[in-house]
Design a protein around this motif. Structure first.
Motif, short mmCIF file in Angstrom:
data_model
loop_
_atom_site.label_atom_id
_atom_site.label_comp_id
_atom_site.label_asym_id
_atom_site.label_seq_id
_atom_site.Cartn_x
_atom_site.Cartn_y
_atom_site.Cartn_z
N GLY A 164 43.31 27.06 31.50
CA GLY A 164 44.15 28.05 32.27
C GLY A 164 43.53 26.70 33.22
O GLY A 164 43.11 26.36 33.92
N ASP A 192 46.60 32.62 28.77
CA ASP A 192 46.36 33.96 28.08
C ASP A 192 47.38 34.72 29.72
O ASP A 192 47.19 34.10 30.53
CB ASP A 192 45.24 35.08 27.91
N VAL A 193 47.69 36.55 28.78
CA VAL A 193 48.20 37.12 30.30
C VAL A 193 47.36 36.96 31.43
O VAL A 193 47.96 36.54 32.53
CB VAL A 193 48.23 38.76 30.31
N THR A 194 46.08 37.22 31.98
CA THR A 194 45.13 37.14 32.78
C THR A 194 45.44 36.13 33.49
O THR A 194 45.37 36.29 34.39
CB THR A 194 43.47 37.65 32.25
N VAL A 195 44.68 35.00 32.68
CA VAL A 195 44.90 33.40 33.25
C VAL A 195 46.70 33.39 33.74
O VAL A 195 46.62 32.61 35.21
CB VAL A 195 44.08 32.72 32.26
N GLN A 196 47.79 33.57 33.29
CA GLN A 196 48.86 33.47 33.94
C GLN A 196 48.77 33.82 34.87
O GLN A 196 49.43 33.18 35.98
CB GLN A 196 49.59 33.74 32.60
N ALA A 197 48.46 35.17 35.40
CA ALA A 197 48.29 35.90 36.79
C ALA A 197 48.24 35.02 37.78
O ALA A 197 48.19 34.53 38.83
CB ALA A 197 48.23 36.90 36.55
N GLN A 198 46.58 33.97 36.92
CA GLN A 198 45.96 33.55 38.18
C GLN A 198 46.52 32.63 38.16
O GLN A 198 46.77 32.19 39.53
CB GLN A 198 44.86 33.03 37.47
N ASN A 201 49.47 33.44 40.45
CA ASN A 201 48.80 33.06 42.15
C ASN A 201 49.07 31.48 42.94
O ASN A 201 49.52 31.78 44.10
CB ASN A 201 47.90 34.01 42.14
N SER B 263 48.92 42.56 34.49
CA SER B 263 48.57 40.73 34.95
C SER B 263 50.05 40.96 34.52
O SER B 263 50.62 39.54 34.71
CB SER B 263 47.40 40.10 33.87
N GLU B 281 37.87 33.23 32.52
CA GLU B 281 38.38 33.42 31.33
C GLU B 281 37.75 33.87 29.81
O GLU B 281 36.30 34.42 30.60
CB GLU B 281 38.86 31.79 31.43
#
Lengths: 332, 337
Positions: A164, A192-198, A201, B263, B281
């Protein structure tokens, strides 16, 4: 106002198996300050379209036909498709007016130089910032893409950063020359999905702040929905449907778009929803079916028409365009 | 009720980090750090998590592609006896291999390019039983028909097939021995969206027909939601939450599950909306944070979270059992989908 106007673009590649048309008559515009999205399955030509706009096609590829008009602030309007790969005009435009971020941030950076070193190289190339202020500007850029401790990170090597973080650093590098067009080719696919969302944004915020135009290329329709204003749905080198994002989601018209939307797995689905899917798979680019390329998989194909004649573009409204015989007939 | 087909207890897999000429161990990558779960007969359990959380390592330990560091993997054989796959000698495992099969992620890398489709699908059958060539042809043809491939293609090589077709070959090979338990490790993630639904539907149909249980390992929450009866959420080597699929998606009881669910991109066109996501992360499995390994990223974290030991405990919700590892689960109002 349009920043980029792509018209009837045809891109071909010479390969061992023969000549392939990866992009086969694509037309769309990118409006100033807006995001255009291209969505489609692998091999549909969405990345090749982006590479053609950036004039970074590989050596075995060339623009056979069509134009890519870029309305530059400093250079006036010109046709990117006519410029050679080493044209001086491109040097003026690359980085300063157009920049690109790629899918795989780990292979886009050189492993033996620090992140700072590589971003400062872009700063030196694309701006007039004096040498002694470049490092400071680089830290500012890293800060802008929300990298924590930019003063320390600037001296780290790519392997020391997470995926990320590397993608953020690549965005910082792309922003170095304050481009007016940012092309993002699957920018979050390896994350990863959580980093993708970051990252998504961040891109949305940066666009709002800097007023850039963007070309977002993705296979994930969810990401396209959340980040774009206009979308082109691509299938085998053609845009089969082009519409404002909201309208396309609410009212998809092309059978391929409809089938695609039905077959997407969504988290909002109830468990046990009967899965719809498209029969068969995408034909390869050497054997593109005659007529409408989608007809062998299409449930609404008309015998004797769809399998022989190329569909023409039908305007459903000023902004909604679909390339399908079903609508052509209705219009008559 | 029939006893579970698989019971995993305290499974650990550490990869040592070695340094120097004598290779002394200076640390461990705790890929899987003490996980428990069960899979019932004919049940599909989804195992989700971000990359590096240990979900594939878990699958590889069960089929003994990797040797677990500690823990128990009890598998109920067709004779209704439990054997411990974690400690069994590899030479003694052969009779059980036919009952446990795996479908891999990359259909391009998991098929030998120099073997025909017939040889690929027939290979497991040849290892376990004796058949003449004509019988093998019939069996392969039947398997190919079953997974939606035309039997006349059996003389072709893998390169002649598309990604989705190759994945069908991989499925046919896994089914050749009529396994009772199949591990699908990211089996649809390399496929095009229009093909993903096809393969997922095929897996569901085959499960009924062949009476199988699945461990469905994936990072894609939407695919997991479609196919799983229960879902386990993993983070840095530990399981954080287990619940029935709809329960988990609608009423998550762990902040990490909530963050994952929020997410995921959805088909809502609105550029003004920013995703509620979590900062930072995935933590390093070499030095996982103390206490709850998610606490540095968790917006609900308290001082207690860094200290208290982390383990799954049961919370009754309605009729079903919901397991969570979050000590604050009852004080939070987490949002699902």
């Amino acid at each position: 106002m349009n920043l980029v106007e792509v018209k009837d673009l045809v891109v071909r590649f010479r390969t061992d198996e023969g000549i392939v048309s990866a992009v086969n008559g694509v037309s769309f515009d990118i409006a100033v300050g807006k995001t255009m999205g291209l969505v489609g399955e692998s091999g549909c030509g969405k990345s090749v379209t982006a590479d053609a706009i950036m004039s970074i096609l590989p050596d075995n590829g060339w623009i056979e036909n069509g134009s890519i008009i870029y309305n530059s602030l400093h250079e006036g309007s010109f046709n990117v498709a006519e410029l050679g790969k080493k044209d001086k005009k491109l040097e003026l435009v690359h980085g300063k007016e157009m920049a690109m971020i790629f899918q795989e941030p780990s292979t886009s950076f050189c492993p033996v130089y620090t992140i700072g070193n590589q971003i400062i190289e872009a700063i030196a190339l694309h701006t007039n910032i004096p040498k002694d202020e470049q490092r400071e500007y680089c830290i500012e850029l890293l800060h802008k893409v929300r990298i924590s401790n930019p003063e320390q990170r600037i001296d780290e090597y790519p392997y020391q950063l997470s995926g990320g973080m590397r993608q953020r650093a690549m965005i910082a590098m792309a922003l170095a020359g304050s481009p007016r067009l940012l092309i993002a080719d699957e920018p979050t696919t390896s994350l990863d999905v959580t980093v993708q969302a970051q990252i998504l944004n961040l891109l949305l915020d940066l666009q709002q702040e800097l007023g850039m135009s963007m070309l977002m290329i993705n296979h994930n329709i969810g990401i396209i929905a959340e980040t774009t204003d206009m979308v082109g749905v691509m299938y085998l080198g053609k845009i089969v449907e082009l519409a404002p994002t909201k309208e396309l989601l609410a009212n998809p018209m092309h059978p391929y778009t409809r089938d695609l939307f039905r077959s997407i797995l969504q988290v909002t689905d109830q468990k046990g929803r009967k899965l719809a899917f498209i029969e068969g798979s995408v034909p390869d680019a050497y054997n593109i079916p005659k007529g409408c390329a989608y007809h062998p998989r299409c449930g609404q194909a008309i015998d004797g028409l769809c399998d022989t004649e190329l569909p023409v573009n039908c305007d459903i409204s000023d902004t909604h365009r679909v390339s399908c015989h079903l609508y052509n007939k209705r219009a008559q | 009720m029939i006893a579970p087909i698989l019971k995993v207890k305290g499974l650990q897999k550490y990869f040592p980090i070695e340094k120097g000429f004598v290779k002394h161990t200076v640390g461990n990558v705790k890929a899987v750090d003490g996980i428990d779960f069960e899979i019932n007969d004919m049940e599909t359990v989804g195992l989700v998590g971000e990359s590096g959380c240990g979900k594939s390592t878990t699958g590889n330990c069960i089929v003994r592609l990797l040797d677990p560091t500690a823990g128990e993997i009890s598998f109920r054989t067709s004779e209704d006896q439990y054997i411990d796959l974690a400690t069994i000698k590899l030479s003694e495992m052969k009779p059980y291999r036919s009952q446990i099969q795996m479908i891999f992620q990359d259909p391009y890398a998991s098929l030998n390019p120099r073997m025909t489709i017939r040889d690929i699908i027939a290979e497991p059958i040849k290892i376990f039983s004796k058949h003449n060539s004509a019988e093998l042809d019939d069996m392969v043809a039947e398997l190919m028909r079953r997974v939606g491939l035309r039997p006349e293609y059996m003389v072709r090589y893998p390169h002649a097939f598309s990604g989705g077709q190759r994945q069908r070959v991989g499925i046919a090979r896994a089914l050749a021995l009529h396994p009772r338990f199949v591990i699908c490790d990211e089996s649809i993630s390399s496929l095009d969206v229009s093909v993903q639904a096809q393969i997922l539907g095929l897996l569901e149909d085959l499960k009924e027909e062949f009476h199988m249980s699945y461990l469905f390992i994936a990072h894609d929450l939407s695919a997991v939601k479609h196919i799983s009866d229960r879902v386990a959420v993993m983070y840095v080597g530990k399981i954080f939450e287990v619940a029935e699929t709809n329960e988990l998606f609608e009423h998550p009881l762990h902040p990490y599950t909530e963050a994952l669910l929020l997410s995921v991109p959805r088909l809502v066109a609105d550029k003004s909306v920013r995703k509620e996501t979590i900062a930072g992360e995935v933590a390093s499995p070499t030095h996982p944070p103390s206490g709850c390994s998610f606490h540095p990223r968790c917006k609900y974290a308290t001082a207690e979270c860094a200290l208290s030991d982390q383990h799954l405990f049961s919370v009754k919700t309605g009729g079903s059992i919901h397991l969570t590892a979050c000590i604050h689960y009852d004080k939070l109002h987490l949002r699902g989908i």
